[in-house]
Scaffold this motif. Structure first.
Motif, PDB file in Angstrom:
ATOM      1  N   UNK A 146      13.590   8.154 -22.920  1.00  0.00           N
ATOM      2  CA  UNK A 146      13.403   8.722 -21.581  1.00  0.00           C
ATOM      3  C   UNK A 146      14.571   9.662 -21.282  1.00  0.00           C
ATOM      4  N   UNK A 147      14.265  10.851 -20.793  1.00  0.00           N
ATOM      5  CA  UNK A 147      15.273  11.845 -20.430  1.00  0.00           C
ATOM      6  C   UNK A 147      15.458  11.825 -18.924  1.00  0.00           C
ATOM      7  N   UNK A 148      16.718  11.758 -18.480  1.00  0.00           N
ATOM      8  CA  UNK A 148      17.044  11.801 -17.049  1.00  0.00           C
ATOM      9  C   UNK A 148      17.616  13.174 -16.729  1.00  0.00           C
ATOM     10  N   UNK A 149      16.866  13.985 -15.998  1.00  0.00           N
ATOM     11  CA  UNK A 149      17.298  15.345 -15.668  1.00  0.00           C
ATOM     12  C   UNK A 149      18.307  15.372 -14.529  1.00  0.00           C
ATOM     13  N   UNK A 150      18.233  14.401 -13.619  1.00  0.00           N
ATOM     14  CA  UNK A 150      19.163  14.385 -12.482  1.00  0.00           C
ATOM     15  C   UNK A 150      19.255  12.967 -11.931  1.00  0.00           C
TER      16      UNK A 150
END
Length: 274
Positions: free
Chosen positions: A165-169
């Motif tokens: 999972x990528x957390x952009x902000x």
């Protein structure tokens, strides 16, 4: 007539065949919209490691099933209640923009399912916040909020990458403390204000005292100077002051109406007989 019936039956069979063929073809097609990806589950070989992109794709009806994932950034709020280093209750809410890694979608589907975000984000957010907040006192969480946010960002991003999972902000949008700590902070602020007021009154009194001392010293110095002048000039200085005072009085009376001033022993014209 018989030929017509045979022709009609043939056309009906053809129509049914075309309808069945159209249904089969339609069931063999699926669409992937923009910002989405598809993972194929095959009843024979299992989950395919190939991720399908946007567009129309073919599959084997009744054997293969597509599962669509949204790979665009989506927001979620995760509230957490934990304890600080000095054992104060802290309520924190994080706003997270997240999206799955496209290449990790098959593993995400196998291990977590389509609702992966509801299973992963709350648990890892509580884990990271509990670990980070426990390193700071309640007052430090306020004064060093930027540092706290940076640590949460780094550790939570690393933890989410383990699940694909990528957390952009990551934003710390809410931070409050228990009622006891809030009351203690308010009482401290009131005490500081009262201390500042008391210090101001003390400084004001000291300034008034210094002003009185300076004024008294000035009066004393003036008296000494006058006494010194009198001792040196004798009666001449006093007579000079009398003359100056008489001149000032005469000047003031001369400017007044119906006032005539003559030396003693003389009469005004108004007093002469007609």
């Amino acid at each position: 007539m018989a030929n017509f019936v045979k022709l009609a039956n043939s056309l009906a069979r053809i129509g049914v065949g075309l309808a069945l063929g159209g249904a089969v073809v339609n069931s063999a097609l699926y669409n992937v919209d923009g910002g989405h990806r598809a993972v194929i589950f095959d009843r024979i070989s299992g989950v395919s490691q190939k991720v399908r992109g946007e567009g129309t794709h073919f599959l084997i009806p009744l054997v293969q099933t597509p599962y669509i994932f949204d790979v665009r950034s989506r927001p979620t709020n995760v509230p957490v209640v934990t304890g600080s280093k000095d054992l104060q209750n802290v309520s924190i809410t994080l706003r997270i923009l997240f999206r799955p890694q496209s290449s990790s979608l098959p593993n995400i589907f196998v291990n977590l399912g389509v609702d992966y975000d509801e299973k992963v984000l709350p648990s890892i957010t509580r884990e990271v916040l509990t670990a980070v907040v426990a390193q700071f006192d309640a007052s430090e969480l306020i004064t060093q909020r930027e540092m706290v946010s940076q640590r949460v960002n780094e550790e939570l991003t690393e933890r989410a990458n383990q699940f694909g999972v990528i957390l952009d902000d990551i934003s710390l949008t809410h931070l409050t403390f228990g009622q006891e700590f809030t009351s203690a902070v308010e009482q401290k602020q009131v005490a500081q204000q009262e201390a500042e007021r008391a210090r101001y009154l003390v400084e004001k009194a000291e300034q008034v005292k210094q002003a009185a001392v300076i004024s008294a010293e000035g009066d004393s110095m003036g008296a000494k100077l006058i006494a010194s002048a009198l001792s040196q000039a004798g009666e001449g200085l006093i007579e000079l002051r009398k003359v100056e005072a008489a001149e000032d009085i005469a000047s003031q009376l001369s400017k007044s109406r119906n006032v005539v001033y003559l030396p003693s022993g003389q009469q005004t014209l108004l007093a002469l007989p007609s």
